[in-house]
Design a protein around this motif. Sequence first.
Motif, PDB file in Angstrom:
ATOM      1  N   GLY A  37       0.837  -1.198   0.000  1.00 31.90           N
ATOM      2  CA  GLY A  37       0.000   0.000   0.000  1.00 31.90           C
ATOM      3  C   GLY A  37       0.869   1.244   0.000  1.00 31.90           C
ATOM      4  N   HIS A  38       0.247   2.391  -0.177  1.00 32.82           N
ATOM      5  CA  HIS A  38       1.005   3.643  -0.261  1.00 32.82           C
ATOM      6  C   HIS A  38       1.720   3.985   1.039  1.00 32.82           C
ATOM      7  CE1 HIS A  38      -0.589   3.986  -4.118  1.00 32.82           C
ATOM      8  NE2 HIS A  38      -1.494   4.943  -3.966  1.00 32.82           N
ATOM      9  N   ASP A  39       1.052   3.812   2.170  1.00 32.11           N
ATOM     10  CA  ASP A  39       1.620   4.210   3.455  1.00 32.11           C
ATOM     11  C   ASP A  39       2.171   3.034   4.256  1.00 32.11           C
ATOM     12  OD1 ASP A  39       0.951   6.835   2.902  1.00 32.11           O
ATOM     13  OD2 ASP A  39      -1.031   6.650   3.823  1.00 32.11           O
ATOM     14  N   GLU A  40       2.223   1.861   3.659  1.00 42.87           N
ATOM     15  CA  GLU A  40       2.683   0.667   4.362  1.00 42.87           C
ATOM     16  C   GLU A  40       4.069   0.257   3.872  1.00 42.87           C
ATOM     17  OE1 GLU A  40      -0.209  -2.434   4.120  1.00 42.87           O
ATOM     18  OE2 GLU A  40      -1.858  -1.036   4.360  1.00 42.87           O
ATOM     19  N   PRO A  41       4.859  -0.353   4.737  1.00 44.45           N
ATOM     20  CA  PRO A  41       6.164  -0.846   4.300  1.00 44.45           C
ATOM     21  C   PRO A  41       5.993  -2.039   3.373  1.00 44.45           C
ATOM     22  CG  PRO A  41       5.743  -1.526   6.555  1.00 44.45           C
ATOM     23  CD  PRO A  41       4.617  -0.601   6.156  1.00 44.45           C
TER      24      PRO A  41
END
Length: 63
Positions: A37-41
């Motif tokens: 995801g965009h904000d996930e590592p």
Amino acid sequence: MWEIGDTVKDLKSGRTGEIVQVTGPAPYIYRLRVVTGHDEPPAMLYRYAPDLRRAAASARRRT
């Protein structure tokens, strides 16, 4: 055999990622980095060669 830096598609998850580590001897185990995801590592998956396919040219991207 896959090499570090190859872009592949994981058949189990359906995600595209990059090979970041290869362990051997045979059977080789491949460590695959996929973006979740965009904000996930990025997630790290461990797969055998039969679980991977070459990614389509349009799906190739640096992760």
